[in-house]
Design a protein around this motif. Structure first.
Motif, PDB file in Angstrom:
ATOM      1  N   GLY A  29       0.806  -1.223   0.000  1.00 56.78           N
ATOM      2  CA  GLY A  29       0.000   0.000   0.000  1.00 56.78           C
ATOM      3  C   GLY A  29       0.835   1.267   0.000  1.00 56.78           C
ATOM      4  N   LEU A  30       1.993   1.224  -0.662  1.00 51.56           N
ATOM      5  CA  LEU A  30       2.899   2.375  -0.635  1.00 51.56           C
ATOM      6  C   LEU A  30       2.426   3.487  -1.560  1.00 51.56           C
ATOM      7  CD1 LEU A  30       6.405   0.623  -0.765  1.00 51.56           C
ATOM      8  CD2 LEU A  30       5.013   1.196   1.237  1.00 51.56           C
ATOM      9  N   ARG A  31       2.683   4.721  -1.155  1.00 46.89           N
ATOM     10  CA  ARG A  31       2.582   5.854  -2.076  1.00 46.89           C
ATOM     11  C   ARG A  31       3.755   5.757  -3.048  1.00 46.89           C
ATOM     12  NH1 ARG A  31       1.850   8.060   3.201  1.00 46.89           N
ATOM     13  NH2 ARG A  31      -0.243   8.934   3.527  1.00 46.89           N
ATOM     14  N   VAL A  32       3.604   6.309  -4.251  1.00 41.82           N
ATOM     15  CA  VAL A  32       4.687   6.223  -5.229  1.00 41.82           C
ATOM     16  C   VAL A  32       5.934   6.934  -4.717  1.00 41.82           C
ATOM     17  CG1 VAL A  32       3.930   8.264  -6.550  1.00 41.82           C
ATOM     18  CG2 VAL A  32       5.272   6.467  -7.677  1.00 41.82           C
ATOM     19  N   SER A  33       5.762   8.035  -3.989  1.00 40.79           N
ATOM     20  CA  SER A  33       6.922   8.751  -3.431  1.00 40.79           C
ATOM     21  C   SER A  33       7.659   7.890  -2.412  1.00 40.79           C
ATOM     22  CB  SER A  33       6.475  10.066  -2.793  1.00 40.79           C
ATOM     23  OG  SER A  33       5.520   9.836  -1.772  1.00 40.79           O
ATOM     24  N   GLU A  34       6.901   7.072  -1.668  1.00 40.86           N
ATOM     25  CA  GLU A  34       7.521   6.181  -0.688  1.00 40.86           C
ATOM     26  C   GLU A  34       8.281   5.055  -1.376  1.00 40.86           C
ATOM     27  OE1 GLU A  34       4.044   6.909   2.726  1.00 40.86           O
ATOM     28  OE2 GLU A  34       3.997   5.108   1.446  1.00 40.86           O
ATOM     29  N   LEU A  35       7.735   4.567  -2.474  1.00 39.41           N
ATOM     30  CA  LEU A  35       8.401   3.487  -3.203  1.00 39.41           C
ATOM     31  C   LEU A  35       9.740   3.943  -3.771  1.00 39.41           C
ATOM     32  CD1 LEU A  35       7.828   0.524  -4.604  1.00 39.41           C
ATOM     33  CD2 LEU A  35       7.678   1.963  -6.636  1.00 39.41           C
ATOM     34  N   VAL A  36       9.753   5.083  -4.459  1.00 43.08           N
ATOM     35  CA  VAL A  36      10.980   5.502  -5.142  1.00 43.08           C
ATOM     36  C   VAL A  36      12.045   5.962  -4.156  1.00 43.08           C
ATOM     37  CG1 VAL A  36       9.765   6.084  -7.275  1.00 43.08           C
ATOM     38  CG2 VAL A  36      10.123   7.863  -5.554  1.00 43.08           C
ATOM     39  N   ARG A  59       9.112   5.852   5.087  1.00 45.92           N
ATOM     40  CA  ARG A  59       9.105   7.264   5.478  1.00 45.92           C
ATOM     41  C   ARG A  59       7.975   7.946   4.716  1.00 45.92           C
ATOM     42  NH1 ARG A  59      13.384   9.374   3.383  1.00 45.92           N
ATOM     43  NH2 ARG A  59      14.269   7.486   2.478  1.00 45.92           N
ATOM     44  N   GLY A  60       6.915   8.279   5.432  1.00 45.51           N
ATOM     45  CA  GLY A  60       5.729   8.827   4.793  1.00 45.51           C
ATOM     46  C   GLY A  60       5.671  10.331   4.833  1.00 45.51           C
ATOM     47  N   LYS A  61       4.466  10.867   4.756  1.00 45.98           N
ATOM     48  CA  LYS A  61       4.265  12.309   4.745  1.00 45.98           C
ATOM     49  C   LYS A  61       4.774  12.925   6.043  1.00 45.98           C
ATOM     50  CE  LYS A  61       0.295  12.583   1.620  1.00 45.98           C
ATOM     51  NZ  LYS A  61      -1.112  13.014   1.482  1.00 45.98           N
ATOM     52  N   GLY A  62       5.432  14.074   5.904  1.00 48.74           N
ATOM     53  CA  GLY A  62       5.941  14.762   7.079  1.00 48.74           C
ATOM     54  C   GLY A  62       7.100  14.055   7.742  1.00 48.74           C
TER      55      GLY A  62
END
Length: 304
Positions: free
Chosen positions: A153-160, A177-180
């Motif tokens: 369930g990763l965000r694309v920013s988290e994956l890269v 490492r997610g938002k903030g």
């Protein structure tokens, strides 16, 4: 503060509700404040309507409260958050035996003016991941990338931004490492672990030219894969799989959450895996599920 407020606090079990949110559900202070604010607002409205305790609350009284909020010009998303908070409050009262039936059970959150991307079915997910080009030398990377997006369930920013030290395949966990800058740990399923191991063994060494900065997913030049690169890879897979829905990297995240809830996962666990600060953000998936059930009923019941 008026002289009535302490009585409302006691009569409507608001202090106990706050303790429940913090100690039992482990919610963030911000979320606790939001839930309490909505519960207090409703309690004050109930008292103004002559209802002195939760046992006297009816479904119609809740509807009247929401109609009043909407009449004040509040956005649909704000009213929806109120619905989620009140559902949580009345579920707590049921557990505490403060009420015998839940008047919020039939409440529906209003549409917030934005729709979620289409959720893929499990067969569509399997077709998407299986649509790698066998002739491509980066096929193991593409499969591993899609497995991680959907399986965690990763965000694309988290994956890269994911680096090797953050992925523990033996423990089946990834530190994200997610938002903030907030960190969370997400389980890595068997299919994703297998695909990532194959990529790390067969493909990444050939891509790595010493410029990876430790990132796991690399492009053909040996640099960390960009968000646009992920989009292009996904688009090729969607076309090869013959999927007609609009599919974005976030669609896989939505599918991850929806499939977990469909399988019986509890909302708090899904919230933790998604990295949502507010559980009301996660609760939108329960609304999606109810919408799907209504559509199935309309389509297949003789009196739908």
């Amino acid at each position: 503060m008026t002289g009535e407020e302490p009585d409302i606090e006691r009569a409507f079990h608001l202090e106990s509700f706050r303790d429940h949110l913090g100690f039992e559900r482990g919610l963030s202070p911000r979320t606790i404040d939001a839930y309490l604010r909505e519960a207090r607002r409703f309690a004050a409205f109930a008292v103004s309507e002559g209802v002195a305790e939760p046992a006297g609350v009816t479904y119609q009284l809740l509807r009247d409260h929401l109609a009043r909020l909407a009449g004040e010009g509040r956005a649909a998303s704000t009213v929806a958050r109120t619905v989620y908070a009140l559902r949580g409050y009345f579920r707590f009262l049921i557990v505490e035996d403060a009420i015998e039936s839940d008047p919020s059970e039939r409440l529906e959150a209003p549409k917030a003016g934005r729709s979620l991307p289409d959720v893929l079915s499990v067969p569509e997910i399997e077709a998407l991941i299986g649509a790698t080009d066998p002739e491509s030398r980066t096929a193991p990377r593409d499969e591993a990338m899609l497995e991680m997006l959907y399986g965690c369930g990763l965000r694309v920013s988290e994956l890269v931004s994911l680096k090797g030290r953050e992925l523990d395949l033996e423990e089946a966990l990834v530190r994200v490492r997610g938002k903030g800058g907030k960190e969370r740990f997400v389980p890595v399923g068997a299919a994703a672990r297998s695909a990532v191991r194959r990529y790390l063994r067969t493909t990444r060494p050939a891509l790595d030219r010493g410029r990876s900065a430790g990132h796991i997913f690399l492009n053909a030049r040996g640099l960390p894969l960009s968000r646009m690169g992920v989009w292009k890879i996904l688009r090729r897979h969607v076309e090869r799989a013959g999927i007609l829905k609009r599919v974005t990297p976030h669609t896989l995240r939505h599918s991850f959450a929806t499939h977990l809830l469909d399988g019986g996962a509890d909302l708090a666990s899904v919230q933790e895996m998604l990295g949502h600060a507010d559980i009301s953000t996660t609760e939108i998936y329960t609304h999606v599920d109810r919408s799907h059930l209504r559509q199935v009923h309309r389509s297949h019941h003789p009196r739908g």
